[in-house]
Design a protein around this motif. Structure first.
Motif, mmCIF file in Angstrom:
data_model
loop_
_atom_site.group_PDB
_atom_site.id
_atom_site.type_symbol
_atom_site.label_atom_id
_atom_site.label_comp_id
_atom_site.label_asym_id
_atom_site.label_seq_id
_atom_site.Cartn_x
_atom_site.Cartn_y
_atom_site.Cartn_z
ATOM 1 N N ILE A 1 -26.769 -75.973 50.433
ATOM 2 C CA ILE A 1 -27.779 -75.701 49.408
ATOM 3 C C ILE A 1 -29.190 -75.684 49.981
ATOM 4 C CG2 ILE A 1 -26.301 -76.685 47.614
ATOM 5 C CD1 ILE A 1 -28.226 -79.119 47.601
ATOM 6 N N TYR A 2 -29.329 -76.051 51.256
ATOM 7 C CA TYR A 2 -30.637 -76.074 51.924
ATOM 8 C C TYR A 2 -30.428 -75.619 53.360
ATOM 9 C CZ TYR A 2 -34.840 -78.059 54.127
ATOM 10 O OH TYR A 2 -35.993 -78.235 54.847
ATOM 11 N N ASP A 3 -31.199 -74.616 53.786
ATOM 12 C CA ASP A 3 -30.908 -73.981 55.072
ATOM 13 C C ASP A 3 -32.189 -73.684 55.847
ATOM 14 O OD1 ASP A 3 -29.619 -72.665 57.166
ATOM 15 O OD2 ASP A 3 -29.694 -70.748 56.116
ATOM 16 N N GLY B 1 -31.736 -70.781 58.710
ATOM 17 C CA GLY B 1 -31.533 -69.370 58.413
ATOM 18 C C GLY B 1 -30.146 -68.867 58.746
ATOM 19 N N GLU B 2 -29.170 -69.757 58.812
ATOM 20 C CA GLU B 2 -27.809 -69.377 59.209
ATOM 21 C C GLU B 2 -26.888 -69.116 58.024
ATOM 22 O OE1 GLU B 2 -26.577 -72.612 61.656
ATOM 23 O OE2 GLU B 2 -27.833 -72.021 63.368
ATOM 24 N N GLN B 3 -27.341 -69.393 56.801
ATOM 25 C CA GLN B 3 -26.503 -69.235 55.620
ATOM 26 C C GLN B 3 -26.923 -67.985 54.855
ATOM 27 O OE1 GLN B 3 -23.837 -70.975 55.025
ATOM 28 N NE2 GLN B 3 -24.171 -72.487 56.651
ATOM 29 N N PRO B 4 -26.098 -66.946 54.827
ATOM 30 C CA PRO B 4 -26.505 -65.681 54.205
ATOM 31 C C PRO B 4 -26.724 -65.770 52.698
ATOM 32 C CG PRO B 4 -24.187 -65.606 54.869
ATOM 33 C CD PRO B 4 -24.762 -66.844 55.463
ATOM 34 N N HIS B 5 -26.162 -66.775 52.030
ATOM 35 C CA HIS B 5 -26.358 -66.871 50.578
ATOM 36 C C HIS B 5 -27.677 -67.557 50.219
ATOM 37 C CE1 HIS B 5 -24.629 -70.840 51.493
ATOM 38 N NE2 HIS B 5 -25.096 -71.265 50.336
ATOM 39 N N ILE B 6 -28.430 -68.037 51.225
ATOM 40 C CA ILE B 6 -29.707 -68.702 50.978
ATOM 41 C C ILE B 6 -30.822 -67.833 51.565
ATOM 42 C CG2 ILE B 6 -31.089 -70.774 51.375
ATOM 43 C CD1 ILE B 6 -28.511 -72.366 51.570
ATOM 44 N N MET C 1 -35.327 -71.010 52.069
ATOM 45 C CA MET C 1 -34.489 -72.101 52.604
ATOM 46 C C MET C 1 -33.774 -72.896 51.512
ATOM 47 S SD MET C 1 -36.852 -73.564 55.731
ATOM 48 C CE MET C 1 -38.208 -74.063 54.659
ATOM 49 N N ILE C 2 -34.061 -72.592 50.248
ATOM 50 C CA ILE C 2 -33.541 -73.372 49.120
ATOM 51 C C ILE C 2 -32.688 -72.477 48.228
ATOM 52 C CG2 ILE C 2 -34.215 -74.613 47.021
ATOM 53 C CD1 ILE C 2 -36.727 -75.512 48.607
#
Length: 294
Positions: free
Chosen positions: A217-219, A222-227, A231-232
């Protein structure tokens, strides 16, 4: 402006607006509706808008707009919201998988029993008892069966505060620990007062721990494509539907998250406050149907 609304200057750049002294869906709906309209009109001088449970705060540039002018515009927006015939909000429904009664929060709670109201019980056992549930499973069913509104995001980066969409007499409510813990596992799902939260990072905390989610839920990497680049993941107004998962599914989803391949189940949704008030249980079923149609 309603009789309960209070405007307070906070330094030279902030205006704090308290819509109600208590948290209700009505107060939250007013907060999110006003702040969304404020964003839509793109008023010159507005730097940041932060909606909350029954209030909101606006940061502004006093060289571009005065506090009096800003308050005048906000009063007008509140009157506009109050006069609308259809009280709806365009938002999204998000599924959050949860491994309840997991080994990591269990190990953590054992280390902090002297901080707890009932050192002889786990957090789930204590919460079940004081909320009138015969078993922990019944409490878990109550937590996961109904949708929750994200009413604000903060305290630590990305942490959502969620308000249960049920009549007030049926809300799950649990006091925070007597003394805060110095440790809480990352992505712990917990409750304090009437609010459910997800701890975005590992750290201190005082909410009763119910489980963990594999969903990032916090990235900041920058590795999570859904975020996105903020970053939130969560936004005020989101509707969350928890889903209980077993250990095997949790492990598989966690592996996907670690590879940057986690894909949350999500659906666009038009929330209707009056339809919810008329039939909260039916509306909860409707939210679930919309989520799983997509």
């Amino acid at each position: 402006m309603t009789a309960t609304t209070r405007y307070s200057q906070a330094g030279d750049e902030f205006l704090f607006v308290e819509l109600s002294e208590e948290m209700t869906l009505e107060a939250f709906f007013r907060s999110i509706s006003i702040t969304q309209r404020l964003r839509d009109i793109a008023l010159a001088g507005i730097i940041e808008i932060c909606p909350a449970n029954a209030s909101y705060q606006v940061r502004y540039n006093p060289d571009e707009i005065s506090a009096n002018e800003l308050q005048h515009r906000l009063v007008a927006l509140e009157q506009e919201v109050a006069s609308q015939e259809s009280r709806t909000l365009e938002t999204r429904v998000i599924e959050v998988p949860v491994l309840y009664n997991d080994p990591w929060t269990h190990e953590t709670l054992l280390r902090f029993r002297e901080h707890h109201q009932d050192p002889s019980a786990t957090d789930l056992e204590y919460a079940a008892r004081i909320n009138g549930y015969d078993t922990v499973d019944a409490l878990i069913d109550a937590h996961s069966a109904t949708p929750w509104f994200v009413s604000m995001v903060g305290f630590v980066a990305g942490l959502p505060f969620m308000y249960q969409m049920v009549p007030r007499e049926r809300q799950i409510q649990v006091p925070k620990y007597l003394r805060p813990r110095t440790d809480t596992p990352k992505q712990t799902v917990g409750i304090g007062g009437c609010f459910s939260v997800i701890y975005s990072v590992r750290g201190a905390g005082g909410y009763q721990m119910f489980g963990v989610t594999p969903m990032p839920i916090y990235d900041p990497t920058g590795e999570q494509p859904h975020i996105d680049g903020s970053m939130i993941y969560f936004r005020p107004g989101d509707i969350v539907k928890h889903r209980a998962v077993n250990r095997d599914e949790y492990d598989a989803l966690l592996i996907a998250a670690e590879k940057g391949e986690f894909k949350p189940r999500i659906s666009p949704f038009t929330f209707d406050l009056d339809a919810f008030n008329q039939d909260p249980d039916g509306y909860a079923r409707h939210v679930k149907e919309v989520l799983y149609e997509h």
